[in-house]
Design a protein around this motif. Structure first.
Motif, short mmCIF file in Angstrom:
data_model
loop_
_atom_site.label_atom_id
_atom_site.label_comp_id
_atom_site.label_asym_id
_atom_site.label_seq_id
_atom_site.Cartn_x
_atom_site.Cartn_y
_atom_site.Cartn_z
N GLN A 35 0.83 -1.21 0.00
CA GLN A 35 0.00 0.00 0.00
C GLN A 35 0.87 1.26 0.00
O GLN A 35 0.56 2.23 -0.69
CB GLN A 35 -0.93 0.00 1.22
CG GLN A 35 -2.03 -1.02 1.14
CD GLN A 35 -2.82 -1.14 2.44
OE1 GLN A 35 -2.43 -0.59 3.47
NE2 GLN A 35 -3.92 -1.86 2.39
N VAL A 36 1.97 1.24 0.76
CA VAL A 36 2.88 2.39 0.78
C VAL A 36 3.47 2.60 -0.61
O VAL A 36 3.54 3.73 -1.11
CB VAL A 36 4.00 2.19 1.83
CG1 VAL A 36 5.11 3.20 1.65
CG2 VAL A 36 3.42 2.32 3.22
N ALA A 50 1.37 6.43 -6.95
CA ALA A 50 0.25 7.30 -7.31
C ALA A 50 0.67 8.77 -7.15
O ALA A 50 0.31 9.62 -7.95
CB ALA A 50 -0.97 6.99 -6.45
N GLY A 51 1.42 9.05 -6.07
CA GLY A 51 1.90 10.42 -5.85
C GLY A 51 2.89 10.85 -6.89
O GLY A 51 2.92 12.01 -7.31
N ARG A 98 0.82 4.02 -2.93
CA ARG A 98 0.60 5.45 -2.67
C ARG A 98 1.76 6.27 -3.21
O ARG A 98 1.56 7.36 -3.75
CB ARG A 98 0.46 5.70 -1.18
CG ARG A 98 -0.91 5.39 -0.64
CD ARG A 98 -1.03 5.87 0.79
NE ARG A 98 -1.60 4.78 1.55
CZ ARG A 98 -1.23 4.39 2.75
NH1 ARG A 98 -0.26 4.99 3.37
NH2 ARG A 98 -1.81 3.38 3.34
N SER A 99 2.95 5.75 -3.07
CA SER A 99 4.13 6.46 -3.58
C SER A 99 4.08 6.57 -5.10
O SER A 99 4.38 7.63 -5.66
CB SER A 99 5.40 5.70 -3.15
OG SER A 99 6.52 6.28 -3.75
#
Length: 142
Positions: free
Chosen positions: A131-132, A138-139, A135-136
């Motif tokens: 998940q991290v 996606a960012g 998110r990374s």
């Protein structure tokens, strides 16, 4: 170096809690050889049923944390992670610490349940790390 007024008041209860947890753990270890198998099984079940807390931290880690807290808040606590990479590293460290705590809890369980607990802890770790990374990514795409 000037510390915020609340840091000392914040540190005292934390130090006392850690010291109490370490003393309780030592007392329980000293009493365990004299305890019956049933009492030990009940104690293990109680530890497993507890949510994650400072009481689940190994004694050596608790002593190290108490020493760190006694010396005051480190300045790094007041510096924000400025980059996405720094935030990701911080999240990864927190997830790894969670895995370590979960594995410590698993080691207190009866042998028959330990393997399943360790497998669940590793699965949780892998899910959170994925998940991290997601998110990374996606960012970074934005």
């Amino acid at each position: 170096m000037k510390f915020p007024k609340h840091s000392l008041l914040h540190a005292i209860p934390a130090v006392l809690t850690l010291m109490l947890a370490a003393a309780t753990a030592q007392a329980q270890q000293a009493d365990q050889p004299a305890a019956s198998a049933t009492a030990r099984a009940q104690a293990d079940a109680t530890v497993v049923a507890q949510d994650s807390s400072d009481q689940n931290v190994p004694a050596a880690t608790a002593r190290k944390q108490a020493a760190e807290v006694a010396s005051g808040d480190p300045q790094r606590w007041y510096r924000e992670d400025m980059t996405a990479a720094a935030r990701m590293r911080t999240m990864q460290k927190e997830i790894a610490a969670g895995l370590q705590e979960a594995q410590g809890n698993c080691k207190r369980q009866p042998t028959a349940e330990r393997a399943a607990c360790m497998k669940a802890a590793r699965a949780t770790y892998q899910t959170e790390m994925a998940q991290v990374r997601a998110r990374s990514m996606a960012g970074a795409a934005q």
